[in-house]
Design an enzyme around this catalytic site. Structure first.
Site, PDB file in Angstrom:
ATOM      1  N   SER A 577      84.361  44.080  22.590  1.00 21.35           N
ATOM      2  CA  SER A 577      84.690  44.426  23.971  1.00 21.35           C
ATOM      3  C   SER A 577      85.641  45.599  23.991  1.00 21.35           C
ATOM      4  O   SER A 577      86.436  45.792  23.062  1.00 21.35           O
ATOM      5  CB  SER A 577      85.337  43.222  24.678  1.00 21.35           C
ATOM      6  OG  SER A 577      85.870  43.598  25.934  1.00 21.35           O
ATOM      7  N   TYR A 590      91.885  36.456  25.436  1.00 19.42           N
ATOM      8  CA  TYR A 590      90.586  37.118  25.273  1.00 19.42           C
ATOM      9  C   TYR A 590      90.736  38.444  24.521  1.00 19.42           C
ATOM     10  O   TYR A 590      90.014  38.715  23.558  1.00 19.42           O
ATOM     11  CB  TYR A 590      89.967  37.356  26.650  1.00 19.42           C
ATOM     12  CG  TYR A 590      88.653  38.103  26.630  1.00 19.42           C
ATOM     13  CD1 TYR A 590      87.476  37.490  26.210  1.00 19.42           C
ATOM     14  CD2 TYR A 590      88.586  39.435  27.044  1.00 19.42           C
ATOM     15  CE1 TYR A 590      86.274  38.162  26.191  1.00 19.42           C
ATOM     16  CE2 TYR A 590      87.385  40.124  27.028  1.00 19.42           C
ATOM     17  CZ  TYR A 590      86.233  39.493  26.603  1.00 19.42           C
ATOM     18  OH  TYR A 590      85.044  40.173  26.586  1.00 19.42           O
TER      19      TYR A 590
END
Length: 700
Positions: A577, A590
């Site tokens: 990501s 995250y």
């Protein structure tokens, strides 16, 4: 040859009501599909059918006789109308005046296009003269196991006479071609009451003046042979009886899962090969039998069997009593090398000055006592079909050796088929393989938007794909869709939790049994969470780390085991990501887990380089469409973080990007394809950002 009882009866599928409105050519198609629907009648791609039909000449308007015959490379079970070649019968008869004798028969194939009716582009097969010169309107040429068992017996002529009397004749072995067509014509002229003929080591021809009569005659003759074998072989131990006992089903697959990546690595030197495993009862009966080794060494008989399975299989030195898999794996390289040497010697003994170059010398078929049969080929469908052909060969050997002495094709005859210049020309006409042909990919999070898009991209480039996901319902929906689009052979699915060591190992074992191993691993399983750090619970932190860091480690660790065993390199792609490089508010768990992924990829790139294992990263950002992680709380939380609603979040992300463009699952899939393909063969340890531009995520 088969189990006794009603199950052995061939079903008559002809429906008079359905056939009533059909033209003669449509009845040919109908008959062909019926015959090809039962593998006891003919194998995939084997045999052919024809009809001589009165048609209108498109140039003169006159009625002419046209031969409709299965075209080159077709399959009677799945053929459509455009699969038939169409040729003027008067021109086919005129070819006799050009024939210079058996030494020149191959040149007759070059004349067949000149006989084409109605500019049909479908190429005529080498068997066209065999149909053309039989003086009957309808002709079936099938490869039934029961008939080939007769044809491959030492006394096949006597057996044919015993079973069929004068109704079915016999012709000695002759390579398919123009000369055999003339032999068939002469047989029909000399035996006007005969209904067909058995070709030694080849198959069955039957004929009639009506489409339905021809179909039913073909069934009748094959059934008669099957019934005869049942009566003759009842109570006779097949192949000399069993000397091995099969392992249980799970143990058989476990052995195959260890063997197949090792074999795959040894046979994938020129191109990546795909494997198939078969442990059906007919296979187990053969691999466990006393006479398996000597029969296997004789090779197959029917040319179609031989072309698909090579001259003979390789018998793996596995002992199901000792379960000596480690010893087998250690000795396997020598076994494979010995097979290559033997095959090369066969080529050198039989070649001519103008023979095509030596082809892949590796075995196609691997027989494993107590376990089953493994086949390898350039794609999954071919590997599966090759296995089906060897099962046909097993059935032939069972019948023939029970009533007579089984005879394989003589070595030179086998070579003349395998390295036939016409066969070589046919191979050269095959389309160029797609960029991922022969590759096997395992994709975690395969039911999600990015996973499914990546799978679609890989499948469209010829790869086989193992979809892995924890969402069983979504996984099956995606698998079913791809199976319908790309075919059942090339896609499998496995329910897998990436944090479960046993489940991850089992997924790779499944991929090894289904496809032979793995080449590409896309770690894409994901979750997302959003919370200020003081509201981030330990459970939430651990969940992110378990799935996005530990999960990626476990998937990669098992991938490295298989990739190293194969020894042919590979590509691991992490879908990380933008957040792994650029901090994001209210997402510390995250972002940290994603950063861990990226650094793990760097470490693995270092470890894998010496084995040709490349590890790279794709960094998406804001892929909302089709993404499972955007279906729950994450969407609400991120919308709240940025002060917008669900509908406005995608627009916000688009406007935030430098390029002002939305990022879609297909965009991530394109990057994952590049990193898996040979186009990136000199790239490892790299990161590709697919985020429409985010300056904070620049890697330099």
């Amino acid at each position: 040859m088969t189990n006794s009882g009603a199950a052995t009866r061939l079903a008559n599928g002809w429906d008079d009501a359905k056939a009533a409105g059909m033209s003669e050519s449509e009845k040919l198609l109908y008959r062909s599909n019926l015959l090809g629907s039962d593998k006891r009648i003919t194998n995939y791609g084997g045999g052919n059918t024809s009809a001589k039909v009165q048609e209108r000449d498109p140039l003169t308007g006159e009625t002419v006789e046209v031969l409709w015959v299965k075209g080159s490379g077709g399959d009677v079970g799945s053929i459509k109308m455009d699969g038939f070649a169409t040729l003027y019968m008067d021109k086919l008869r005129a070819l006799k005046g050009l024939y210079r004798g058996v030494e020149f028969e191959d040149e007759m194939v070059g004349y067949l296009p000149h006989c084409t009716w109605n500019l049909n582009p479908r190429a005529a097969s080498i068997d066209t003269p065999l149909h053309a010169y039989v003086p009957k309107a309808h002709v079936d040429h099938m490869h039934p196991d029961a008939i080939i068992a007769i044809a491959a017996s030492k006394n096949s002529r006597e057996l044919t006479q015993e079973i069929f009397g004068d109704a079915i004749g016999w012709l000695p072995w002759k390579k398919p071609g123009y000369e055999l067509g003339l032999w068939l014509e002469k047989f029909c002229q000399d035996n006007p009451d005969a209904k067909g003929v058995v070709l030694e080591s080849h198959g069955l021809f039957t004929w009639a003046d009506d489409a339905k009569d021809c179909y039913e005659l073909t069934l009748e003759i094959i059934q008669k042979a099957m019934d005869w074998f049942e009566a003759k072989t009842a109570g006779v131990p097949a192949f000399g009886g069993a000397i091995h006992k099969s392992l249980d089903a799970d143990a058989r697959r476990a052995v195959a899962a260890k063997l197949m990546p090792a074999i795959r690595g040894m046979v994938s030197g020129k191109q990546h090969m795909v494997g198939h495993f078969d442990d059906q009862p007919a296979v187990l009966e053969f691999v466990n039998a006393k006479d398996m080794q000597p029969l296997a060494a004789l090779g197959t008989s029917c040319p179609d069997h031989f072309l698909r399975t090579k001259i003979r299989p390789l018998v793996v030195a596995f002992d199901p009593v000792k379960n000596n898999i480690d010893e087998v794996l250690e000795g396997l390289p020598a076994q494979v090398a010995a097979y290559r040497d033997d095959y090369t010697a066969y080529y050198d003994r039989c070649k001519y000055d103008n023979s095509p170059a030596l082809r892949d010398p590796n075995a196609v078929v691997y027989l494993v006592p107590g376990v089953g049969m493994i086949t390898f080929a350039k794609d999954k469908a071919t590997a599966r079909i090759s296995g089906e052909f060897y099962v046909n060969a097993i059935n032939v050997m069972r019948g023939s050796s029970a009533v007579s002495e089984y005879c394989g094709l003589p070595e030179q005859e086998a070579f003349d088929i395998e390295y036939w210049l016409l066969e070589e020309a046919k191979l050269q006409r095959m389309p160029k393989p797609k960029s991922l042909a022969g590759r096997v990919a395992l994709i975690t999070g395969g039911a999600g938007g990015i996973g499914a898009a990546t799978a679609h991209r890989y499948l469209s480039e010829g790869a086989c794909v193992m979809l892995a996901d924890i969402n069983a319902d979504a996984l099956e929906e995606v698998r079913t869709g791809f199976a319908g689009q790309f075919g059942k052979d090339v896609v499998r699915a496995v329910d897998m939790n990436v944090t479960d060591e046993d489940a991850v190992a089992a997924a790779y074992a499944y991929a090894s049994v289904e496809f032979g191993g793995v080449d590409i691993v896309v770690s894409n399983a994901g979750i997302a969470s959003s919370a200020p750090v003081e509201q981030t619970t330990l459970a939430l932190w651990n969940k992110n780390m378990d799935i996005l860091s530990t999960g990626y480690f476990l998937v990669s660790r098992e991938a490295f085991k298989v990739l190293r065993q194969q020894g042919i390199g590979g590509s691991v792609v992490f879908v990380a990501s933008k957040n792994g490089l650029a901090a994001s508010p209210n997402a510390s768990a995250y972002c940290t887990a994603k950063a861990s992924e990226i650094h793990l990829a760097r470490c693995l790139a270092l470890e894998g380089a010496e084995a040709g294992i490349r590890v790279n990263v794709v960094n998406p950002d804001a892929v909302l469409r089709g993404s499972k992680i955007w279906e729950g709380e994450w969407l609400e939380q991120r919308a709240g973080t940025y002060g917008t609603d669900k509908e406005g979040l995608e627009e916000m992300y688009r406007n935030r990007s430098m390029l002002k463009r939305s990022v879609l699952p297909e965009d991530i899939a394109e990057a994952a394809y590049f990193l898996a393909s040979d186009a990136s063969s000199k790239s490892t340890g790299n990161i590709i950002n697919v985020d429409a531009g985010n300056v904070q995520a620049f890697t330099r």
